[in-house]
Design a protein around this motif. Structure first.
Motif, PDB file in Angstrom:
ATOM      1  N   ASP A  76       0.809  -1.219   0.000  1.00 19.88           N
ATOM      2  CA  ASP A  76       0.000   0.000   0.000  1.00 19.88           C
ATOM      3  C   ASP A  76       0.843   1.271   0.000  1.00 19.88           C
ATOM      4  O   ASP A  76       0.296   2.382  -0.072  1.00 19.88           O
ATOM      5  N   ARG A  77       2.151   1.100   0.091  1.00 19.89           N
ATOM      6  CA  ARG A  77       3.041   2.267   0.128  1.00 19.89           C
ATOM      7  C   ARG A  77       4.221   1.998  -0.794  1.00 19.89           C
ATOM      8  O   ARG A  77       5.281   1.594  -0.351  1.00 19.89           O
ATOM      9  N   GLN A  78       4.017   2.241  -2.064  1.00 21.03           N
ATOM     10  CA  GLN A  78       5.023   1.898  -3.064  1.00 21.03           C
ATOM     11  C   GLN A  78       5.965   3.053  -3.374  1.00 21.03           C
ATOM     12  O   GLN A  78       6.959   2.859  -4.076  1.00 21.03           O
ATOM     13  N   VAL A  79       5.659   4.241  -2.877  1.00 23.02           N
ATOM     14  CA  VAL A  79       6.524   5.409  -3.047  1.00 23.02           C
ATOM     15  C   VAL A  79       6.700   6.063  -1.681  1.00 23.02           C
ATOM     16  O   VAL A  79       5.722   6.262  -0.949  1.00 23.02           O
ATOM     17  N   ILE A  80       7.955   6.380  -1.348  1.00 19.65           N
ATOM     18  CA  ILE A  80       8.234   7.101  -0.102  1.00 19.65           C
ATOM     19  C   ILE A  80       8.966   8.392  -0.445  1.00 19.65           C
ATOM     20  O   ILE A  80       9.605   8.504  -1.501  1.00 19.65           O
ATOM     21  N   THR A  81       8.910   9.351   0.433  1.00 14.16           N
ATOM     22  CA  THR A  81       9.576  10.633   0.230  1.00 14.16           C
ATOM     23  C   THR A  81      10.724  10.805   1.214  1.00 14.16           C
ATOM     24  O   THR A  81      10.841  10.049   2.192  1.00 14.16           O
ATOM     25  N   GLY A  82      11.527  11.806   0.957  1.00 14.92           N
ATOM     26  CA  GLY A  82      12.604  12.108   1.885  1.00 14.92           C
ATOM     27  C   GLY A  82      12.067  12.458   3.260  1.00 14.92           C
ATOM     28  O   GLY A  82      12.654  12.088   4.292  1.00 14.92           O
ATOM     29  N   THR A  83      10.932  13.154   3.300  1.00 16.53           N
ATOM     30  CA  THR A  83      10.312  13.508   4.577  1.00 16.53           C
ATOM     31  C   THR A  83       9.871  12.265   5.333  1.00 16.53           C
ATOM     32  O   THR A  83      10.013  12.184   6.561  1.00 16.53           O
ATOM     33  N   ASP A  84       9.367  11.260   4.585  1.00 14.45           N
ATOM     34  CA  ASP A  84       8.988   9.991   5.220  1.00 14.45           C
ATOM     35  C   ASP A  84      10.188   9.356   5.913  1.00 14.45           C
ATOM     36  O   ASP A  84      10.075   8.818   7.026  1.00 14.45           O
ATOM     37  N   VAL A  85      11.332   9.415   5.243  1.00 17.83           N
ATOM     38  CA  VAL A  85      12.546   8.812   5.800  1.00 17.83           C
ATOM     39  C   VAL A  85      13.001   9.586   7.036  1.00 17.83           C
ATOM     40  O   VAL A  85      13.395   8.987   8.050  1.00 17.83           O
ATOM     41  N   VAL A  86      12.944  10.901   6.970  1.00 19.29           N
ATOM     42  CA  VAL A  86      13.307  11.727   8.125  1.00 19.29           C
ATOM     43  C   VAL A  86      12.450  11.352   9.331  1.00 19.29           C
ATOM     44  O   VAL A  86      12.940  11.153  10.444  1.00 19.29           O
ATOM     45  N   ASP A  87      11.135  11.247   9.090  1.00 22.63           N
ATOM     46  CA  ASP A  87      10.216  10.927  10.185  1.00 22.63           C
ATOM     47  C   ASP A  87      10.437   9.510  10.711  1.00 22.63           C
ATOM     48  O   ASP A  87      10.350   9.262  11.918  1.00 22.63           O
ATOM     49  N   GLN A  88      10.691   8.574   9.800  1.00 24.38           N
ATOM     50  CA  GLN A  88      10.869   7.175  10.201  1.00 24.38           C
ATOM     51  C   GLN A  88      12.137   6.977  11.018  1.00 24.38           C
ATOM     52  O   GLN A  88      12.136   6.282  12.041  1.00 24.38           O
ATOM     53  N   LEU A  89      13.238   7.571  10.550  1.00 25.38           N
ATOM     54  CA  LEU A  89      14.534   7.353  11.188  1.00 25.38           C
ATOM     55  C   LEU A  89      14.841   8.362  12.290  1.00 25.38           C
ATOM     56  O   LEU A  89      15.802   8.160  13.049  1.00 25.38           O
TER      57      LEU A  89
END
Length: 264
Positions: free
Chosen positions: A31-44
């Motif tokens: 359901d999440r085939q594209v991620i953004t740089g902001t997603d990575v910032v929030d995740q990590l």
């Protein structure tokens, strides 16, 4: 060259980077085939420059790539290549296991996965019946090539030259009064099995045991194994057999299809 000290900051940094890279890859879902740089910032929970350093590292290995219209990042071609290699590494047992285990549960009978090696047939896997009565077929057991559904389905589709070699070298010993020990009779029987696409046997290896087997084909279309249901005659009655035959054939074709897909 000396082995690097695992306690050094350089080693810990590389190990941490690998962990973070794997965490980014784990962010992708159906359901999440594209991620953004902001997603990575929030995740990590890292600053933007650090997040993009991880992203660029994954890009350099082809594990992720920029999505259309600069909307973010998607899995890259190297992931699909690794997935293809992983699929090809799966063996027959791994591919057949969920299909044949489900068959054993649905029919409430023991199911065997067998393959022929020269003049012998080997029980590769056994998926147990949930009923209290057990049959004496074990993983690794060697079965005669001329008796029983598992053996006959493995031999019926052998190339002509190979079949003649097996019949010349094998000891065609009758295990019961229902076994076929005559080479000419066996040839005719194998021809009938090929014509109908499956085999049903009664009491050829063990008295009062019925076997129903269908061939499993590999990527090139040749028969590489057999799927067999075995059960007592009182349970595998004539009224029940047509349904059992169709289920065994469907399961064998399911495994065959999965093997073809893995090779594609």
């Amino acid at each position: 060259m000396t082995r690097e000290d695992r306690s050094t900051p350089a080693y810990r940094e590389r190990n941490s980077t690998a962990d973070r890279a794997l965490e980014i890859l784990g962010m992708f879902t159906e359901d999440r085939q594209v991620i953004t740089g902001t997603d990575v910032v929030d995740q990590l929970q890292v600053v933007k420059s650090t997040a993009y350093r991880y992203i660029q590292s994954l890009q350099s290995y082809g594990l992720i790539e920029e999505a259309p219209a600069r909307s973010g990042f998607r899995l890259g071609p190297r992931v699909f290549e690794l997935a293809r290699i992983a699929r090809q590494g799966l063996g027959l047992s791994e591919v057949a296991e969920p299909v044949l285990r489900a068959l054993a549960g649905d029919l409430r009978e023991t199911v065997l996965l067998t393959r022929r090696s020269g003049t012998q047939v080997i029980c590769v896997e056994r998926y147990e019946s949930p009923t209290p009565i057990r049959l004496s077929y074990e993983r690794g057991q060697v079965l005669p090539v001329n008796a029983g559904a598992s053996a006959l389905v493995s031999l019926a589709w052998a190339p002509e030259k190979e079949l003649e070699r097996v019949l010349a070298e094998a000891q065609l010993t009758p295990l019961t009064k229902r076994s076929t020990a005559d080479a000419e009779q066996l040839r005719k029987r194998l021809g009938s099995i090929r014509d109908q696409g499956y085999v049903v046997t009664r009491g050829e290896v063990d008295e009062f045991v019925v076997g129903v087997a269908a061939p499993i084909t590999g990527a090139n279309g040749s028969v590489i194994a057999g799927a067999t249901v075995v059960g007592l005659e009182q349970r595998l009655s004539d009224e029940r057999l047509p349904d059992v035959v169709e289920r065994v054939r469907a399961a064998a074709e399911n495994v065959s299809r999965r093997l073809r897909e893995l090779a594609s």
